[in-house]
Design an enzyme around this catalytic site. Sequence first.
Site, PDB file in Angstrom:
ATOM      1  N   LEU A  64      20.127  23.472 -16.161  1.00 33.42           N
ATOM      2  CA  LEU A  64      19.728  22.746 -17.273  1.00 33.42           C
ATOM      3  C   LEU A  64      20.630  22.011 -18.190  1.00 33.42           C
ATOM      4  CD1 LEU A  64      17.673  25.717 -17.472  1.00 33.42           C
ATOM      5  CD2 LEU A  64      16.672  24.042 -16.900  1.00 33.42           C
ATOM      6  N   PRO A  65      20.528  21.274 -19.358  1.00 35.01           N
ATOM      7  CA  PRO A  65      21.214  20.733 -19.677  1.00 35.01           C
ATOM      8  C   PRO A  65      21.692  21.678 -21.166  1.00 35.01           C
ATOM      9  CG  PRO A  65      19.233  19.597 -20.171  1.00 35.01           C
ATOM     10  CD  PRO A  65      18.789  21.211 -19.332  1.00 35.01           C
ATOM     11  N   THR A  95      26.258  24.171 -17.847  1.00 38.83           N
ATOM     12  CA  THR A  95      26.963  24.556 -18.692  1.00 38.83           C
ATOM     13  C   THR A  95      26.838  24.131 -20.386  1.00 38.83           C
ATOM     14  OG1 THR A  95      28.608  22.736 -17.210  1.00 38.83           O
ATOM     15  CG2 THR A  95      29.503  22.898 -19.666  1.00 38.83           C
ATOM     16  N   LYS A 170      35.389  27.133 -17.305  1.00 38.34           N
ATOM     17  CA  LYS A 170      34.569  25.614 -17.789  1.00 38.34           C
ATOM     18  C   LYS A 170      35.572  24.992 -18.857  1.00 38.34           C
ATOM     19  CE  LYS A 170      31.832  21.999 -17.113  1.00 38.34           C
ATOM     20  NZ  LYS A 170      32.311  21.233 -16.179  1.00 38.34           N
ATOM     21  N   LYS A 245      29.818  16.990 -25.320  1.00 38.88           N
ATOM     22  CA  LYS A 245      29.542  18.243 -25.227  1.00 38.88           C
ATOM     23  C   LYS A 245      30.308  19.061 -24.911  1.00 38.88           C
ATOM     24  CE  LYS A 245      26.105  20.839 -22.468  1.00 38.88           C
ATOM     25  NZ  LYS A 245      25.201  20.803 -20.663  1.00 38.88           N
TER      26      LYS A 245
HETATM   27  P1  NAD Z   1      20.309  15.992 -16.270  1.00 39.14           P
HETATM   28  O1  NAD Z   1      19.787  16.240 -17.801  1.00 39.14           O
HETATM   29  O2  NAD Z   1      20.128  15.246 -15.540  1.00 39.14           O
HETATM   30  O3  NAD Z   1      18.941  17.376 -15.479  1.00 39.14           O
HETATM   31  C1  NAD Z   1      18.494  18.435 -16.027  1.00 39.14           C
HETATM   32  C2  NAD Z   1      16.550  18.573 -15.945  1.00 39.14           C
HETATM   33  O4  NAD Z   1      16.616  19.559 -16.767  1.00 39.14           O
HETATM   34  C3  NAD Z   1      16.708  17.459 -16.125  1.00 39.14           C
HETATM   35  O5  NAD Z   1      15.555  17.001 -15.350  1.00 39.14           O
HETATM   36  C4  NAD Z   1      15.071  18.122 -17.283  1.00 39.14           C
HETATM   37  O6  NAD Z   1      14.520  17.930 -17.026  1.00 39.14           O
HETATM   38  C5  NAD Z   1      14.819  19.873 -16.612  1.00 39.14           C
HETATM   39  N1  NAD Z   1      14.720  20.712 -17.765  1.00 39.14           N
HETATM   40  C6  NAD Z   1      14.768  20.716 -18.996  1.00 39.14           C
HETATM   41  N2  NAD Z   1      14.408  21.934 -19.392  1.00 39.14           N
HETATM   42  C7  NAD Z   1      13.558  22.126 -18.144  1.00 39.14           C
HETATM   43  C8  NAD Z   1      13.241  22.926 -18.451  1.00 39.14           C
HETATM   44  N3  NAD Z   1      11.866  24.017 -19.304  1.00 39.14           N
HETATM   45  N4  NAD Z   1      12.041  23.410 -17.368  1.00 39.14           N
HETATM   46  C9  NAD Z   1      12.276  23.096 -16.558  1.00 39.14           C
HETATM   47  N5  NAD Z   1      12.928  22.063 -16.098  1.00 39.14           N
HETATM   48  C10 NAD Z   1      14.169  21.028 -17.444  1.00 39.14           C
HETATM   49  O7  NAD Z   1      21.467  17.024 -16.702  1.00 39.14           O
HETATM   50  P2  NAD Z   1      22.480  17.168 -15.420  1.00 39.14           P
HETATM   51  O8  NAD Z   1      23.617  15.900 -15.213  1.00 39.14           O
HETATM   52  O9  NAD Z   1      21.789  17.553 -14.248  1.00 39.14           O
HETATM   53  O10 NAD Z   1      23.389  18.277 -15.835  1.00 39.14           O
HETATM   54  C11 NAD Z   1      22.766  19.903 -15.847  1.00 39.14           C
HETATM   55  C12 NAD Z   1      23.933  20.605 -16.483  1.00 39.14           C
HETATM   56  O11 NAD Z   1      24.913  20.466 -15.731  1.00 39.14           O
HETATM   57  C13 NAD Z   1      24.440  20.632 -17.340  1.00 39.14           C
HETATM   58  O12 NAD Z   1      24.078  22.072 -18.456  1.00 39.14           O
HETATM   59  C14 NAD Z   1      26.365  19.422 -17.704  1.00 39.14           C
HETATM   60  O13 NAD Z   1      26.276  19.992 -18.610  1.00 39.14           O
HETATM   61  C15 NAD Z   1      26.848  20.008 -16.134  1.00 39.14           C
HETATM   62  N6  NAD Z   1      27.793  19.114 -15.523  1.00 39.14           N
HETATM   63  C16 NAD Z   1      27.010  18.197 -15.409  1.00 39.14           C
HETATM   64  C17 NAD Z   1      28.465  17.259 -14.718  1.00 39.14           C
HETATM   65  C18 NAD Z   1      27.538  15.911 -14.357  1.00 39.14           C
HETATM   66  O14 NAD Z   1      28.715  15.065 -14.053  1.00 39.14           O
HETATM   67  N7  NAD Z   1      26.294  15.028 -14.342  1.00 39.14           N
HETATM   68  C19 NAD Z   1      28.916  18.088 -14.013  1.00 39.14           C
HETATM   69  C20 NAD Z   1      28.845  19.400 -14.332  1.00 39.14           C
HETATM   70  C21 NAD Z   1      28.525  20.027 -14.818  1.00 39.14           C
END
Ligand code: NAD
Length: 295
Positions: A64-65, A95, A170, A245
């Site tokens: 999740l975000p 994260t 992290k 972030k």
């Molecule tokens: P994203 O925004 O693409 O995906 C998050 C998903 O969570 C979305 O599809 C959203 O609809 C869903 N969501 C939010 N609230 C919800 C709820 N209550 N119930 C169900 N679903 C819900 O984000 P991401 O890029 O996939 O990143 C996710 C995590 O991973 C973050 O914490 C980010 O910091 C971490 N991260 C991302 C990357 C990257 O390169 N994108 C790399 C390392 C770590």
Amino acid sequence: MKIGFIGLGNMGGPMAANLAKAGHEVTATDLSIGAIDRAVEAGCQRGDSVEAAVKDADIVVTMLPAGAHVRSVYTDDYGVIAKAKPGALFIDSSTIDVDSARDVIGAAASAGFSMVDAPVSGGVAAATGGTLTFMVGGEEEAFDRARPVLEAMGKNIFHAGEPGNGQVAKIANNMLLGVTMIATCEAFNLAEKLGLDAQTFYDISSTASGQSWSMTSYCPAPGPVPTAPSNKDYQPGFAAAMMLKDMRLAQEAAHRAKASTPLGAQAEALYALMESAGRDDLDFSGVMKLINGSL
Ligand code: NAD
């Protein structure tokens, strides 16, 4: 193994797909119907709610975000803790801030559930390729149960110790990365302004004491590392917004722990300038454009 997966975004979508590919029975849910549709195409079963995703699951994975989303998905009345079956293991790979991670793991423990925080290093390409690095905080027994599931999504799985320590690893790592990237930009900019071209400086410094991952894998000056985002107009990669972030999470944690992180604070301020300029969509190595005045 029956797995409930919540959060099918850029990272969670391909991670859930890899679990299905590895033969697990994955019930996947998200707030976005489109994200669920894509997961079903990738071999998951449709979960129309958190409850539907977790009620039969042996393991629940969340991606999740931010901390607020994780708190709500786990502790709401219809959340994971209320609706999971007894004995299920929870893995949160988002994260998030260390306090939220520790609070939610504590709430799970009070309800009799084991849980680990398992944030990842590696972006969408690593999530898709199943080559993520997982940094895991939690009890030894929970880590041992989580490991085989994490191995279906990643290549390197580290046990970082007590609950929340995955998040600590992290943010400390990413603060270091954010700082070394800016220092690398400054060095290339200085060399160029003084008449030394990027390739020659790279050849020297990458085999001397200035060498770092930011230089040799992700060089912010176009040219020396062909695969680096600097050669694609700084298209991410790892967006400056995501780096900001993580830098903010590091600074919040540093304030609470009374840890002195002056360079981390300065780096956060510089990535925030990319945000103010509306250019935090660029890769974080695009901070080069801020340093050399071309943003
Ligand atoms: P994203 O925004 O693409 O995906 C998050 C998903 O969570 C979305 O599809 C959203 O609809 C869903 N969501 C939010 N609230 C919800 C709820 N209550 N119930 C169900 N679903 C819900 O984000 P991401 O890029 O996939 O990143 C996710 C995590 O991973 C973050 O914490 C980010 O910091 C971490 N991260 C991302 C990357 C990257 O390169 N994108 C790399 C390392 C770590």
